[in-house]
Write a protein that holds these residues in place. Structure first.
Motif, mmCIF file in Angstrom:
data_model
loop_
_atom_site.group_PDB
_atom_site.id
_atom_site.type_symbol
_atom_site.label_atom_id
_atom_site.label_comp_id
_atom_site.label_asym_id
_atom_site.label_seq_id
_atom_site.Cartn_x
_atom_site.Cartn_y
_atom_site.Cartn_z
ATOM 1 N N PHE A 237 59.818 38.052 25.258
ATOM 2 C CA PHE A 237 59.603 39.700 25.622
ATOM 3 C C PHE A 237 60.202 39.914 26.891
ATOM 4 C CE2 PHE A 237 55.970 37.713 27.499
ATOM 5 C CZ PHE A 237 55.719 38.510 28.572
ATOM 6 N N ASN A 238 60.660 41.128 27.117
ATOM 7 C CA ASN A 238 61.244 41.957 27.927
ATOM 8 C C ASN A 238 60.326 41.965 29.386
ATOM 9 O OD1 ASN A 238 62.338 43.651 30.102
ATOM 10 N ND2 ASN A 238 64.021 43.912 28.781
ATOM 11 N N HIS A 239 60.147 41.283 30.323
ATOM 12 C CA HIS A 239 58.954 41.313 31.383
ATOM 13 C C HIS A 239 59.265 42.523 32.208
ATOM 14 C CE1 HIS A 239 58.582 37.247 30.409
ATOM 15 N NE2 HIS A 239 57.602 36.985 31.380
ATOM 16 N N THR A 240 60.322 43.379 32.128
ATOM 17 C CA THR A 240 60.217 44.471 32.762
ATOM 18 C C THR A 240 59.565 45.688 32.001
ATOM 19 O OG1 THR A 240 62.656 43.859 33.788
ATOM 20 C CG2 THR A 240 61.957 46.215 33.916
ATOM 21 N N ASN A 241 59.850 45.712 30.829
ATOM 22 C CA ASN A 241 59.089 46.934 29.898
ATOM 23 C C ASN A 241 57.508 46.534 30.088
ATOM 24 O OD1 ASN A 241 61.405 47.594 29.300
ATOM 25 N ND2 ASN A 241 61.668 46.705 27.397
ATOM 26 N N TYR A 242 57.115 45.351 30.299
ATOM 27 C CA TYR A 242 55.588 45.199 30.276
ATOM 28 C C TYR A 242 55.197 45.147 31.668
ATOM 29 C CZ TYR A 242 55.419 43.742 25.520
ATOM 30 O OH TYR A 242 55.563 43.708 24.328
ATOM 31 N N GLY A 243 56.007 45.457 32.825
ATOM 32 C CA GLY A 243 55.656 45.326 34.216
ATOM 33 C C GLY A 243 55.069 44.194 34.897
ATOM 34 N N LEU A 244 55.816 43.052 34.071
ATOM 35 C CA LEU A 244 55.349 41.601 34.873
ATOM 36 C C LEU A 244 56.475 41.087 35.554
ATOM 37 C CD1 LEU A 244 53.584 40.347 31.322
ATOM 38 C CD2 LEU A 244 52.511 41.236 33.639
ATOM 39 N N VAL A 245 57.506 41.507 35.575
ATOM 40 C CA VAL A 245 58.864 40.842 36.203
ATOM 41 C C VAL A 245 58.458 40.629 37.602
ATOM 42 C CG1 VAL A 245 59.910 42.789 36.987
ATOM 43 C CG2 VAL A 245 61.333 40.828 36.506
ATOM 44 N N PRO A 246 58.872 39.271 37.977
ATOM 45 C CA PRO A 246 58.525 38.680 39.393
ATOM 46 C C PRO A 246 59.178 39.765 40.483
ATOM 47 C CG PRO A 246 58.839 37.040 38.122
ATOM 48 C CD PRO A 246 59.234 38.116 37.137
ATOM 49 N N LYS A 247 58.258 40.149 41.636
ATOM 50 C CA LYS A 247 59.088 40.795 42.684
ATOM 51 C C LYS A 247 60.142 40.151 43.278
ATOM 52 C CE LYS A 247 57.488 43.605 46.630
ATOM 53 N NZ LYS A 247 56.421 44.112 47.344
ATOM 54 N N ASP A 248 59.607 38.763 43.577
ATOM 55 C CA ASP A 248 60.814 37.923 44.234
ATOM 56 C C ASP A 248 61.271 36.781 43.318
ATOM 57 O OD1 ASP A 248 62.287 36.267 45.765
ATOM 58 O OD2 ASP A 248 60.490 35.602 46.953
ATOM 59 N N ARG A 249 62.391 37.036 42.683
ATOM 60 C CA ARG A 249 62.917 36.098 41.924
ATOM 61 C C ARG A 249 63.863 35.135 42.316
ATOM 62 N NH1 ARG A 249 65.041 40.890 37.817
ATOM 63 N NH2 ARG A 249 63.691 42.288 39.176
#
Length: 533
Positions: free
Chosen positions: A264-276
């Motif tokens: 699933f798209n982590h950005t759309n769920y507000g989960l994408v890590p801040k520091d990648r």
């Protein structure tokens, strides 16, 4: 006379340490403060001081084939991801199979471990214990500390303005046992590690509303990959490890993001890590996306302020009513029975050579087992640490001079990166396969894939392209297990048997599929030969 070794803790690493001592002809005595073995995996309704604590529904994050002891597979009928009750049964089977209980003193608290006056010559330790109100002292030639790092909860209340005015209930995730306390409540879980995510998902089944607050976000992965197999068995292979370490880190990060977003798209769920740019351990949870998309769990940023009956999140001025706050903010580690001159913990780090031996000691007769974080299972990693540490205590393997070890430890603390492969966020994090192979090399137990390809090509290809299961660590050298080869070749059979409880007839494969398979195998052999060179 056999060297006497004191082992602190009868959890997964403690049991492995006992067995390793017995295999090497040492005399182990294990001190366990509770009344049973199992450590973290032994569920109790109450929280015990000095012991890791888990909640009733805990399931292993590593599949059974990746998280077993290297010479003791889980039973075939055991599910691929193991509930804590079954895991405890497995540990007891292991202890009984290798007759380890005779070496354990239950209900015995270790009060202090101190160097003897003649330590510079003998390397001996004095261990003071408390059992049934009686203090006892004994001398040991070596000490192995196996208490883990999930016993001291990190609760940074100063970072949450207004928490002292909060009229609801708040506690650390260590105190959590069952979701019943959340029934019809408005719940806030702070911290998005495995425990925090599990608790938020469980609470969402009974609570009125659940918020999950995260500062930096996290990748979330399922235990099951696209093909229906355990994800760690598909992802943790020697081939993939080699491939990743050959690529520049930015490309690796891009590939990881693509893989993580496949579910699933982590950005759309507000989960994408801040520091990648720096890797933190992904969260394993099979339910979270479904709970978010149905509105049962609401992802929020960090907490700005806590009020009497509500909280305010950063970048969101609206107050949210809250009844219960759960701090899933992790743990610190400490060794209360050791003096700071032996092991000093600073900023979540300890000066341990190869994450095991205090680098400054004149005699390397004390080992810390299991104090390491990796993307692999901690159980086989702790077992490998114990195998090598016991050989060092016995005097079979030698360590460099303290000055050399200190220099390497200090270099590790700087956490410099080569620019290739994964870049880890914390000093205690390391690559699973690379670290295990390093310790196996010290023991002369690392399998030689090139010679194996000549003598046993089927096994060699399975070891290189298949999951890096712990049985590989028993193929050769000290501690060799005759059943290792068969365990490797049948690992997928045991994995599938636990799920294939209904027999289904598969249609015959067309000839074209066989042609593709042969072409793919030829490609794999070519890549393997290049790697061996």
């Amino acid at each position: 006379m056999a060297k006497r070794v004191a082992i602190v803790g009868a959890g997964v690493c403690g049991l492995a340490s006992i067995k390793c001592c017995l295999e090497e002809g040492l005399e182990p005595t294990c001190f366990e403060r509770s009344d049973d073995l199992g450590g973290l995996w032994r569920f109790t309704e109450h929280v015990e001081e000095g012991r890791a604590s888990l909640y009733k529904s805990v399931i292993s994050n590593s599949s059974k084939e990746m998280s077993c002891y290297s010479d003791f597979p889980f039973p075939e009928d055991c599910p691929s991801y193991v509930p804590n009750s079954r895991f405890l049964e497995y540990l007891k089977m292991y202890a009984n199979r290798f007759n380890l209980l005779k070496c354990i003193q239950f209900k015995t608290k270790v009060c202090s471990v101190t160097k003897r006056p003649d330590f510079a010559v003998t390397g001996q330790w004095e261990v003071v214990t408390l059992r049934e109100g009686k203090r006892e002292s004994a001398i040991f030639d070596g000490v192995m500390v196996c208490i883990g790092f999930l016993t001291n909860p990190f609760l940074p209340l100063d970072s949450f303005p207004g928490i002292n005015t909060f009229k609801g209930q708040y506690f650390h995730s260590r105190q959590y046992k069952h979701p019943d306390i959340f029934k019809d409540k408005k719940v806030l879980v702070i911290g998005m590690g495995n425990s925090g995510t599990d608790i938020a998902v469980e609470a969402s089944h009974v609570a009125e509303k659940v918020f999950l607050s995260t500062t930096g976000g996290s990748w979330v992965v399922s235990r099951v990959c696209d093909a229906g197999y355990p994800s760690d068995m598909v992802m943790q292979t020697r081939f993939e490890n080699m491939f990743i370490n050959c690529l520049p880190t930015p490309i690796v990060n891009w590939l990881m993001a693509k893989r993580m977003n496949r579910w699933f798209n982590h950005t759309n769920y507000g989960l994408v890590p801040k520091d990648r740019t720096r890797l933190r351990e992904p969260v394993l949870n099979d339910e979270l996306p479904g709970r978010i998309i149905t509105g049962k769990v609401i992802i929020k940023p960090s907490v700005k302020e806590v009020k009497e009956n509500s909280v305010i999140f950063n970048n969101t001025p609206k107050e949210e009513p809250i009844d219960i706050i759960v701090f899933a903010t992790g743990y610190t580690f400490a060794f209360p029975f050791l003096d700071e001159t032996v092991v000093k913990v600073e900023d979540g780090q300890a000066s341990l050579y190869k994450y095991i031996f205090p680098a400054h000691l004149q005699k390397s007769t004390l080992a810390i087992i299991g104090l390491i974080d990796s993307l692999g299972s901690r159980i086989p990693m702790g077992e490998i640490q114990a195998r090598w540490a016991v050989r060092v205590l016995k005097g079979v393997n030698k360590l460099p001079p303290p000055s050399v070890m200190i220099e390497e430890v200090n270099a590790k603390k700087e956490n410099k990166h080569s620019g290739f492969g994964l870049r880890y966020r914390k000093v205690l994090q390391t690559g699973y396969i690379a670290y295990v192979d390093e310790l196996l090399t010290y023991m002369n137990a690392k399998p030689n894939l090139f010679s194996m390809l000549l003598t046993d090509p089927r096994l060699a290809l399975t070891v290189f392209f298949g999951p890096c299961t712990p049985y590989q660590f028993r193929l050769t050298g000290p501690g060799k297990w005759e059943g290792a080869r068969n365990a490797i070749l049948t690992q997928w059979d045991r994995t599938i048997k636990a799920t294939k409880t209904r027999t289904v007839e598969e249609p015959p494969s067309p000839f074209a599929s066989l042609l593709k398979l042969f072409s793919f195998l030829a490609l794999l052999v070519a890549i393997f030969l290049i790697y061996c060179k």
